[in-house]
Design a protein around this motif. Sequence first.
Motif, PDB file in Angstrom:
ATOM      1  N   ASP A 182       0.834  -1.203   0.000  1.00 24.10           N
ATOM      2  CA  ASP A 182       0.000   0.000   0.000  1.00 24.10           C
ATOM      3  C   ASP A 182       0.872   1.258   0.000  1.00 24.10           C
ATOM      4  N   ASP A 183       1.919   1.242   0.820  1.00 22.83           N
ATOM      5  CA  ASP A 183       2.842   2.385   0.861  1.00 22.83           C
ATOM      6  C   ASP A 183       3.551   2.563  -0.479  1.00 22.83           C
ATOM      7  N   GLU A 184       3.940   1.449  -1.083  1.00 26.04           N
ATOM      8  CA  GLU A 184       4.640   1.520  -2.369  1.00 26.04           C
ATOM      9  C   GLU A 184       3.713   2.027  -3.470  1.00 26.04           C
ATOM     10  N   ALA A 185       2.461   1.588  -3.443  1.00 27.90           N
ATOM     11  CA  ALA A 185       1.493   2.050  -4.443  1.00 27.90           C
ATOM     12  C   ALA A 185       1.290   3.558  -4.345  1.00 27.90           C
ATOM     13  N   ARG A 186       1.188   4.052  -3.118  1.00 32.94           N
ATOM     14  CA  ARG A 186       1.030   5.501  -2.924  1.00 32.94           C
ATOM     15  C   ARG A 186       2.284   6.246  -3.389  1.00 32.94           C
ATOM     16  N   ALA A 187       3.459   5.682  -3.063  1.00 33.52           N
ATOM     17  CA  ALA A 187       4.716   6.331  -3.440  1.00 33.52           C
ATOM     18  C   ALA A 187       4.864   6.397  -4.956  1.00 33.52           C
ATOM     19  N   LEU A 188       4.513   5.322  -5.636  1.00 34.26           N
ATOM     20  CA  LEU A 188       4.622   5.296  -7.096  1.00 34.26           C
ATOM     21  C   LEU A 188       3.666   6.302  -7.740  1.00 34.26           C
ATOM     22  N   THR A 189       2.473   6.401  -7.189  1.00 32.92           N
ATOM     23  CA  THR A 189       1.517   7.385  -7.701  1.00 32.92           C
ATOM     24  C   THR A 189       2.040   8.799  -7.487  1.00 32.92           C
ATOM     25  N   ASP A 190       2.629   9.043  -6.323  1.00 37.03           N
ATOM     26  CA  ASP A 190       3.194  10.364  -6.028  1.00 37.03           C
ATOM     27  C   ASP A 190       4.354  10.691  -6.969  1.00 37.03           C
ATOM     28  N   GLY A 192       4.745   9.653 -10.035  1.00 38.99           N
ATOM     29  CA  GLY A 192       4.171   9.997 -11.330  1.00 38.99           C
ATOM     30  C   GLY A 192       3.598  11.399 -11.375  1.00 38.99           C
ATOM     31  N   ASN A 193       3.070  11.846 -10.232  1.00 41.68           N
ATOM     32  CA  ASN A 193       2.469  13.179 -10.172  1.00 41.68           C
ATOM     33  C   ASN A 193       3.480  14.276  -9.872  1.00 41.68           C
ATOM     34  N   SER A 194       4.563  13.925  -9.169  1.00 43.47           N
ATOM     35  CA  SER A 194       5.529  14.932  -8.728  1.00 43.47           C
ATOM     36  C   SER A 194       6.578  15.244  -9.784  1.00 43.47           C
ATOM     37  N   PHE A 195       6.985  14.220 -10.533  1.00 43.18           N
ATOM     38  CA  PHE A 195       7.978  14.420 -11.579  1.00 43.18           C
ATOM     39  C   PHE A 195       7.279  14.656 -12.914  1.00 43.18           C
ATOM     40  N   HIS A 196       8.059  15.103 -13.884  1.00 38.68           N
ATOM     41  CA  HIS A 196       7.513  15.368 -15.215  1.00 38.68           C
ATOM     42  C   HIS A 196       7.318  14.033 -15.939  1.00 38.68           C
ATOM     43  N   ILE A 197       6.343  13.273 -15.453  1.00 41.04           N
ATOM     44  CA  ILE A 197       6.040  11.958 -16.025  1.00 41.04           C
ATOM     45  C   ILE A 197       4.607  11.941 -16.541  1.00 41.04           C
ATOM     46  N   ARG A 198       3.661  12.241 -15.640  1.00 39.04           N
ATOM     47  CA  ARG A 198       2.256  12.240 -16.043  1.00 39.04           C
ATOM     48  C   ARG A 198       1.714  13.645 -16.272  1.00 39.04           C
ATOM     49  N   HIS A 199       2.381  14.646 -15.718  1.00 38.83           N
ATOM     50  CA  HIS A 199       1.919  16.024 -15.846  1.00 38.83           C
ATOM     51  C   HIS A 199       3.068  16.913 -16.305  1.00 38.83           C
ATOM     52  N   SER A 200       2.736  18.143 -16.687  1.00 35.34           N
ATOM     53  CA  SER A 200       3.746  19.018 -17.304  1.00 35.34           C
ATOM     54  C   SER A 200       3.829  20.395 -16.660  1.00 35.34           C
ATOM     55  N   GLU A 201       3.506  20.480 -15.372  1.00 31.45           N
ATOM     56  CA  GLU A 201       3.620  21.768 -14.699  1.00 31.45           C
ATOM     57  C   GLU A 201       5.087  22.194 -14.607  1.00 31.45           C
ATOM     58  N   VAL A 202       5.320  23.495 -14.584  1.00 33.47           N
ATOM     59  CA  VAL A 202       6.693  24.011 -14.565  1.00 33.47           C
ATOM     60  C   VAL A 202       7.397  23.703 -13.252  1.00 33.47           C
ATOM     61  N   THR A 203       6.648  23.376 -12.216  1.00 33.40           N
ATOM     62  CA  THR A 203       7.254  23.086 -10.912  1.00 33.40           C
ATOM     63  C   THR A 203       7.771  21.656 -10.816  1.00 33.40           C
ATOM     64  N   GLN A 204       7.483  20.830 -11.802  1.00 31.62           N
ATOM     65  CA  GLN A 204       7.881  19.424 -11.734  1.00 31.62           C
ATOM     66  C   GLN A 204       9.288  19.214 -12.268  1.00 31.62           C
ATOM     67  N   SER A 205       9.980  18.255 -11.676  1.00 31.13           N
ATOM     68  CA  SER A 205      11.345  17.929 -12.089  1.00 31.13           C
ATOM     69  C   SER A 205      11.311  16.927 -13.237  1.00 31.13           C
ATOM     70  N   THR A 206      12.210  17.112 -14.197  1.00 33.08           N
ATOM     71  CA  THR A 206      12.313  16.197 -15.333  1.00 33.08           C
ATOM     72  C   THR A 206      13.370  15.140 -15.052  1.00 33.08           C
ATOM     73  N   VAL A 207      13.039  13.900 -15.316  1.00 31.33           N
ATOM     74  CA  VAL A 207      13.993  12.802 -15.131  1.00 31.33           C
ATOM     75  C   VAL A 207      14.819  12.676 -16.408  1.00 31.33           C
ATOM     76  N   THR A 208      16.112  12.940 -16.315  1.00 32.26           N
ATOM     77  CA  THR A 208      16.976  12.905 -17.498  1.00 32.26           C
ATOM     78  C   THR A 208      18.117  11.901 -17.371  1.00 32.26           C
ATOM     79  N   ASP A 209      18.519  11.589 -16.152  1.00 27.59           N
ATOM     80  CA  ASP A 209      19.638  10.666 -15.944  1.00 27.59           C
ATOM     81  C   ASP A 209      19.234   9.252 -16.359  1.00 27.59           C
ATOM     82  N   SER A 210      20.061   8.618 -17.187  1.00 24.92           N
ATOM     83  CA  SER A 210      19.746   7.284 -17.702  1.00 24.92           C
ATOM     84  C   SER A 210      19.577   6.267 -16.576  1.00 24.92           C
TER      85      SER A 210
END
Length: 235
Positions: A182-190, A192-210
């Motif tokens: 349950d904790d992992e499911a919440r963390a994974l959802t967070d 996706g929402n916090s990084f530039h993965i599912r959304h494109s707000e300017v406040t989100q960090s982009t994952v670039t490191d391979s």
Amino acid sequence: MPGLAWPLETTTRVQEGFFSEEKRFAPDTLLILDFIESCYRSIAKPIQGSYHSFFRHHHLSFDPKAGREEFRGDVNRIFARNGIAYELEKDGQIIRLLPPVLEHDLSSGLFRTGDTTLDQMLEDSRLKFLNRDPKVRRESLERLWDCWERLKSLETPQNKKQSVIALLDKAADDPSFRKLLDDEARALTDIGNSFHIRHSEVTQSTVTDSCHIDYLFHRLFSMIQLLLKKRGLAP
């Protein structure tokens, strides 16, 4: 080839104010890989034939298959010796080698989740993750997080919250491990929402490191794989 000079440039002169300095230089990685693929398509091994006594030279024929095989072996040997995670395939395409922990599960593209849309989404994500272009590989995270959201709605499509609970209940009977999931499911959802993965707000960090892309992909794919297996539908 545009962007690639011959003889191959290994240094470049950098101007800094009144002074200039010669520094090491290498073309863009994707450009080099394109060049290797181009060479593979054109290469052939010369075969010495009979001697022409009048013009004093040997007749030559060319064996494309033998030349490509020898060239492929040389290129892959260079990749391996230098720890470069690419491999030139027999079809002339250079592929990125998967991290060992993911190689078995992602080497083939056969997904049977019981949902044809999810199957195709997982395959889309897999193909993007295998791509040698870091930009395309980053897109694999977006697609995999879309898979995650769809998976969470499979049990009870009308009520996503109840669907997630039912999905996690099937995955673990032990209360401690159930809480961990349950904790992992919440963390994974967070993530996706916090990084530039599912959304494109300017406040989100982009994952670039391979390495970070590999880590996040493996983390979510492992979760999806576990839930599908416990649901009786392994990817």
